[in-house]
Each structure stands twice: as structure tokens, then as C-alpha cells.
Design an enzyme around this catalytic site. Sequence first.
Site, mmCIF file in Angstrom:
data_model
loop_
_atom_site.group_PDB
_atom_site.id
_atom_site.type_symbol
_atom_site.label_atom_id
_atom_site.label_comp_id
_atom_site.label_asym_id
_atom_site.label_seq_id
_atom_site.Cartn_x
_atom_site.Cartn_y
_atom_site.Cartn_z
ATOM 1 N N PRO A 300 -8.474 16.676 -55.702
ATOM 2 C CA PRO A 300 -7.658 17.643 -54.950
ATOM 3 C C PRO A 300 -7.932 17.678 -53.450
ATOM 4 O O PRO A 300 -7.206 18.341 -52.720
ATOM 5 C CB PRO A 300 -8.020 18.981 -55.595
ATOM 6 C CG PRO A 300 -9.392 18.785 -56.155
ATOM 7 C CD PRO A 300 -9.455 17.348 -56.579
ATOM 8 N N GLU A 305 -18.283 16.334 -49.294
ATOM 9 C CA GLU A 305 -19.524 15.848 -48.705
ATOM 10 C C GLU A 305 -20.727 15.928 -49.625
ATOM 11 O O GLU A 305 -21.818 16.295 -49.174
ATOM 12 C CB GLU A 305 -19.790 16.630 -47.421
ATOM 13 C CG GLU A 305 -20.088 18.139 -47.620
ATOM 14 C CD GLU A 305 -18.863 19.042 -47.608
ATOM 15 O OE1 GLU A 305 -17.760 18.570 -47.933
ATOM 16 O OE2 GLU A 305 -19.026 20.230 -47.279
ATOM 17 N N HIS A 329 -15.920 12.406 -41.142
ATOM 18 C CA HIS A 329 -15.998 13.839 -41.427
ATOM 19 C C HIS A 329 -17.031 14.131 -42.521
ATOM 20 O O HIS A 329 -17.943 14.950 -42.329
ATOM 21 C CB HIS A 329 -14.615 14.347 -41.848
ATOM 22 C CG HIS A 329 -14.584 15.804 -42.184
ATOM 23 N ND1 HIS A 329 -14.223 16.772 -41.280
ATOM 24 C CD2 HIS A 329 -14.905 16.469 -43.322
ATOM 25 C CE1 HIS A 329 -14.313 17.960 -41.840
ATOM 26 N NE2 HIS A 329 -14.723 17.810 -43.088
ATOM 27 N N GLU A 330 -16.902 13.450 -43.649
ATOM 28 C CA GLU A 330 -17.822 13.744 -44.760
ATOM 29 C C GLU A 330 -19.259 13.369 -44.384
ATOM 30 O O GLU A 330 -20.208 14.062 -44.739
ATOM 31 C CB GLU A 330 -17.379 13.034 -46.042
ATOM 32 C CG GLU A 330 -15.951 13.355 -46.498
ATOM 33 C CD GLU A 330 -15.581 14.832 -46.480
ATOM 34 O OE1 GLU A 330 -16.472 15.690 -46.597
ATOM 35 O OE2 GLU A 330 -14.376 15.126 -46.327
ATOM 36 N N HIS A 333 -20.966 16.007 -42.285
ATOM 37 C CA HIS A 333 -21.481 17.140 -43.061
ATOM 38 C C HIS A 333 -22.960 16.952 -43.432
ATOM 39 O O HIS A 333 -23.626 17.926 -43.798
ATOM 40 C CB HIS A 333 -20.676 17.335 -44.342
ATOM 41 C CG HIS A 333 -19.449 18.182 -44.197
ATOM 42 N ND1 HIS A 333 -19.473 19.464 -43.684
ATOM 43 C CD2 HIS A 333 -18.151 17.945 -44.525
ATOM 44 C CE1 HIS A 333 -18.242 19.963 -43.706
ATOM 45 N NE2 HIS A 333 -17.414 19.061 -44.212
ATOM 46 N N GLU A 352 -17.270 23.600 -41.381
ATOM 47 C CA GLU A 352 -16.103 22.739 -41.151
ATOM 48 C C GLU A 352 -15.761 22.546 -39.665
ATOM 49 O O GLU A 352 -15.417 21.448 -39.254
ATOM 50 C CB GLU A 352 -14.889 23.275 -41.919
ATOM 51 C CG GLU A 352 -15.086 23.304 -43.433
ATOM 52 C CD GLU A 352 -15.360 21.934 -44.056
ATOM 53 O OE1 GLU A 352 -15.128 20.907 -43.375
ATOM 54 O OE2 GLU A 352 -15.811 21.894 -45.218
ATOM 55 N N ASP A 407 -10.787 29.582 -52.317
ATOM 56 C CA ASP A 407 -9.862 28.439 -52.374
ATOM 57 C C ASP A 407 -8.502 28.754 -51.746
ATOM 58 O O ASP A 407 -7.831 27.872 -51.228
ATOM 59 C CB ASP A 407 -9.609 28.020 -53.825
ATOM 60 C CG ASP A 407 -10.772 27.218 -54.396
ATOM 61 O OD1 ASP A 407 -11.638 26.790 -53.607
ATOM 62 O OD2 ASP A 407 -10.808 27.036 -55.624
ATOM 63 N N TYR A 415 -11.462 24.739 -39.519
ATOM 64 C CA TYR A 415 -11.603 23.339 -39.127
ATOM 65 C C TYR A 415 -11.276 23.118 -37.653
ATOM 66 O O TYR A 415 -12.144 22.767 -36.856
ATOM 67 C CB TYR A 415 -10.642 22.465 -39.954
ATOM 68 C CG TYR A 415 -11.062 22.258 -41.385
ATOM 69 C CD1 TYR A 415 -11.657 21.076 -41.788
ATOM 70 C CD2 TYR A 415 -10.860 23.244 -42.340
ATOM 71 C CE1 TYR A 415 -12.037 20.876 -43.100
ATOM 72 C CE2 TYR A 415 -11.237 23.055 -43.655
ATOM 73 C CZ TYR A 415 -11.834 21.865 -44.031
ATOM 74 O OH TYR A 415 -12.227 21.683 -45.319
HETATM 75 N N1 BES Z 1 -15.908 20.382 -47.726
HETATM 76 C C1 BES Z 1 -14.547 20.021 -47.548
HETATM 77 C C2 BES Z 1 -13.722 20.253 -48.755
HETATM 78 C C3 BES Z 1 -13.733 21.691 -49.231
HETATM 79 C C4 BES Z 1 -13.809 22.761 -48.346
HETATM 80 C C5 BES Z 1 -13.654 21.951 -50.565
HETATM 81 C C6 BES Z 1 -13.827 24.078 -48.825
HETATM 82 C C7 BES Z 1 -13.646 23.249 -51.041
HETATM 83 C C8 BES Z 1 -13.734 24.320 -50.167
HETATM 84 C C9 BES Z 1 -14.415 18.584 -47.060
HETATM 85 O O1 BES Z 1 -15.439 18.195 -46.212
HETATM 86 C C10 BES Z 1 -13.178 18.516 -46.230
HETATM 87 O O2 BES Z 1 -13.100 19.243 -45.293
HETATM 88 N N2 BES Z 1 -12.240 17.652 -46.557
HETATM 89 C C11 BES Z 1 -11.033 17.475 -45.778
HETATM 90 C C12 BES Z 1 -11.257 16.311 -44.864
HETATM 91 C C13 BES Z 1 -10.562 16.309 -43.539
HETATM 92 C C14 BES Z 1 -10.731 17.542 -42.720
HETATM 93 C C15 BES Z 1 -10.971 15.076 -42.738
HETATM 94 C C16 BES Z 1 -9.930 17.217 -46.763
HETATM 95 O O3 BES Z 1 -10.218 17.143 -47.968
HETATM 96 O O4 BES Z 1 -8.779 17.110 -46.381
HETATM 97 ZN ZN ZN Z 2 -15.352 19.261 -44.354
#
Ligand code: BES
Ligand code: ZN
Length: 634
Positions: A300, A305, A329-330, A333, A352, A407, A415
Site C-alpha cells: 500500500p 523504512e 527517502h527510505e 529514515h 517524514e 492512517d 512530508y
Molecule cells: N514511513 C513511510 C510510510 C508510512 C508513513 C506508513 C506513515 C505508515 C504511516 C515511508 O517512509 C514513506 O513516507 N513512503 C512514501 C515515500 C515517498 C515520500 C518518497 C510513500 O510510500 O509514498
Molecule cells: Zn517516509
Amino acid sequence: MGASPDNSGMKTLFAALALGASVVSAAPADPIVPGRDYHSYADVSAFRVKHLDLDVEASFADKRLSGVADLTVTRVAADATQLTLDTRDLGIRQVWWRKDAATLVPLRFQLGARDSMLGSPLHIEVPAEAGRPEFTVRISYQTRPQASGLQWVDAALTAGKTHPFLFTQSQAIHARSWIPLQDSPQVRLTYNATVHVPKDMRAVMSAQPLDDNNGALAADGVYRFEMPQAIPSYLIALGVGKLEFRATGPRTGVYAESSIVDAAAREFSETEQMIQVSEKLFGPYRWGRYDLLILPPSFPFGGMENPRLSFITPTVIAGDRSLTALIAHELAHSWSGNLVTNATWRDLWLNEGFTVYLQGRIMRAVYGDAREAMEETLDLATLRGELAELPPHDQVLAIDLRNRDPDDAFTQVPYIKGALFVSWLGSRFGVEPVDQFLHDYFDHFQFQSIATEQFRAYLEANLLPRKPGAVTARELDEWMLAPGLPKYAVLPHSDAFELVDSARRDWLAGKLPVSGLPAKQWTTHEWVHFVDGLPKQVPAAKLAELDAAYQLTATGNSEVAFSWLRVAIRNEYAPAWPRLDSYLTSIGRRKLIKPLYEDLMKTPAGAERARAIYARARANYHPIAVNTLDAIVR
Ligand code: BES
Ligand code: ZN
């Protein structure tokens, strides 16, 4: 919810800030207690889990994990007798206290009522005589097929289509759906795990594998892991699939199904270079190896990370390394988030926002200024689009999430606004001093979880004195607690996009034939900007002409396709319908599908299309995506 803040001094010190926050909050009038986790039943002032020993078997036939979790617990309050853990949809069989190496003493336990957001508290009665300061409880349990943090992917929906796939997604509050524990980012624990899987499959975790088997599958299907660094529960992660491994460097590599592993290794071959840039700017990489796990397209998120092993959507394997910002990005983290962690989900922007900033610093060093300027400009456009729709209380960095599922509050604000805040500090203090400040901040708070107010105090003590008067307290308040973007924010700009803008204008005005667009040199970024910048309504003939010349409906690039499909929906451009259908039924990345469904739902005909597609796609989406989409497609 009995969680109380670690640091009661913080409470008074920042009461004023918290009050400021409540001014723009929709919800309860009582002030937020900074650092208090409103999304966990755990009482961290009574007990703290410090280590997990997990032994589980993955059964694909009944979609269950089943086994035992041994929790080593510190007694924080001398008189505490009730240990409360977080669970969601777990079947708890039995709970014991490990009195000594040979003796397990059964304990009384009770599973409280299920809350749709938080799950059920598991109350365990701990004998007063249980070891001080530490003791171990053993919980025998199994997960349910609908566990929100697990996806059991059918073989048909994997790359190889021969074996199923299982992966976890614990952030934000889903670890509790597959392990009973204190599911709060301010509780850090080390872990060991033994995972039993079918013999022709491989298990990987956010941890160090203990028996390497020289890269071969374990003959008995048993995999052991150790995570010696204390991490928050949302970083505990497991993947099981028919996985192969390719090294991309001395400490980097990819795990993926065989049909995509080489493409993935090629796409992400710059990972070691990214680590080196990060280390130079922000200090040593402290986690040993850094590998990537490529998931099925129903993952999803873009990436997650998980320490030592980021989980990655296959939709970024574009073939031209144009979407590798996700890896930066990851990886970033590993400093912002995994090393210094948000204490509560209100503080997500510390994870973020800082990570997007670090990502930019890495991308600039690896790919140059022009590409980074384009990526930041695209991000800003996305943020602006969201700010136009979000209520004011959802536009603040330190967001009030009380009584809300974290969520659902997932937006670009923590971000992009978060990253713009850090860039703005750079504009006032200089980029290098800010990088140095971040380096020191990561050292100072390493392996700790902190709240917004702790960051602010550290900022005021360590960066602000370097240039007195460079920023004001009022400005900091506005960034952290007020909606929108401050008017003095320093915004990115891309020269390359100006050229795209003028080409678009000329083509739309009929001054330039479609073949005259300077698109030969365009990368994913220019295309996304070009398509996103099309007017609301574009004549069908124009769309058809563009499509015929550049194959936009058929593009294999998931981001370009996303932008194009939004235009198609807005304009009811029928030739894109088959692609829209296949896109929504083959990709489960929430960021790419949610806006498409939202766009469709704006007209009656679109809504009908959305419902028809969703009816077929829903069963294959991840529980987290389903939770979001059920509220949209009605
Ligand atoms: N840690 C996040 C994903 C996340 C955040 C899951 C909050 C559940 C709750 C991950 O590092 C992320 O930010 N992914 C982004 C990447 C993008 C900003 C480069 C994504 O999945 O789109
Ligand atoms: Zn992130």
C-alpha cells in the site's frame, strides 16, 4: 489509554505551545499533552517492554501466523501489577510468567473490548514477586486472516505467480495485529525471531539473519534473526516469498522474486553511493547492511523504512532510475525516524519532514541540482493541491490526532511542509550549518523517541544561538502549529519546468504542433509536470493527439500514468478506460489509487465506473488501502 509522558517537565514547559495547537484543532478542547501517545493502551509509566523473542510459523493455507512472543519487561513503577499490551484481532491462547529457565507459571489475562481504531487491550496480571527490575512473559497466540498489518498475497498476484507472498506493514499502529506488545513509537525494543515457512520459500526481516546458509534456502524452512539495536514496534517487519537475492554493493542488495530481481538490482544500483553521501552529511550508518525487499504491487505504500531492509513497491522500477528518490527517502529514515523517532503520531513530521529534507540532500548530491529542483517543485504542487482541500486543523505540522486513525491523517503536510521548514532554516542559517545541526541532533537523540517540543527545545539551544535573531519564536510557532504555508517560506523553483510550461502553452494555443514539443529529452519529471499542468478541460482531439504521439495511456511509468489517468478522468477520455481498469486492479499503492477513485467519484458516471472496478479490485488490496477506500467508494 494510560500512556503518560516520559518527561513531566516538558508538560509545563510547553503547555503554551499545546494551547496554541488546540486553537486550530477540530477535536477536544482539552490541551494535548505533548509526548503522550493517544494511540496505545500501554501504560509506559508502569511497565516497558525492552525485548521481544518471537517464534512463529507462517501458514499460507489458513493465512495465520501462530506461535509465541516472549516479552522481557522492565517494571517502571514498583507497585505496578497490571501489564497492558496492545492487540488487534489476535487470538490469545495462554499467558505465562517465566519464573526461571525451567518454570512457566500461567498468568491470568483478559482481552478488553475491541475499539475499531485501537484494537483490544490485553491486560495481564503480573505477580508482585515477578523479577525486579525485569521479568519475562510468554504469550501464545495466533493472528486472524484479516490482520490489518499483514497481507497474504495469492500466488496469482505475485511476479512469478507460482508462490504466495506474505508481508507485514506495522506503521503506524498495525504491529499489534501480528504481535502482542506495547505498540507505541516511544517504546523501543530489541528483538530475536525464529520464523518457520514453507520449505521452498524464504523469510526476511528488519534484522540481521543469523544463519546465512550461503544465500541458499534453509533446508528446514526455519529462519532466525537478531535485531540488536532498540527500535520502535512499527519497525518490526517480516516478508515471506519465493525470494532471490542480488548484491548491489558490499553492504547493499535486493531481495525480489526471480523474474524481477535483476531489473531491481539495476534500478537501485546507486544505493551504496546514496549511503556514502548520507554518512558524509549526517553521520555513520548505524545498522550494518542496507537491503531492499521488492514487494508485490499490492504493497500500500511506496516504501517503508524497515531497518536494514526497506520494503519497496515494484511500481518504482521504471527502467530508467527516474523514481529512485524513494530509495533515498527510505534510506534517509535510517537517521530521521529509525535513529531518532517520533514519540507519538502527532510528531510524524519529525520523521517524514526531516526525511524528505535528507532525501533532497542525497538526491542533489547523486543526481544534481536540476533533477532535485524538479522533484521539489513537483512535491510543492502536490502539497498545494492538498492544502486547497484540507481543513485548517489538518494543515499543521504537529497535528492533533486524538480519536483519529493515524492512517487517515496521512497527507503531504508532515512530508513537504515539514521539509520546507527545514529548508527555510537553511535559508536563514545556511545549508551547511543546518546539515551540521541535523548531524548533531541525530547523535544527541540517537536511539531515542522524541516529541515536537523536545526537538524545538534542542533547536532553540543549538541552532538559534548561532545567529541570534535569524528566526523568531513567532515564526517557529507558525511553522509548527499554524495551518498553511508561512508567506516567508522559501519555495523551490525549476528552470526546466519553465520550458515545459511554455511548450505546453504554445501547443495548447495551436502555435506548436504536437511533434514540436521538446519531449525527446524529457524525463519522468518533465512529463509529470507537463501533464499535471494541463488545464481542467482539454478538448478530446488534443488529448488524442498527445496520446498518439507519446503513448501516454500505454506508458509503463507508474507516475506518468497516474497523472495522465487523472486528466483522462476529468475529461472523460474514453480510450484510457481499459488502462484505468488495469491500473487500479494491478496496483495497490494507496498514493497512486486513492486520488483516482476520488476523481472518479466526482461525477455519477465516474462513480459507477469506480464502484465496478472497486468491486473487482477490493479483495486484492491491502487492508490499509481497503480501510481508506471503503470510505471513498460508496
Ligand atoms: N514511513 C513511510 C510510510 C508510512 C508513513 C506508513 C506513515 C505508515 C504511516 C515511508 O517512509 C514513506 O513516507 N513512503 C512514501 C515515500 C515517498 C515520500 C518518497 C510513500 O510510500 O509514498
Ligand atoms: Zn517516509
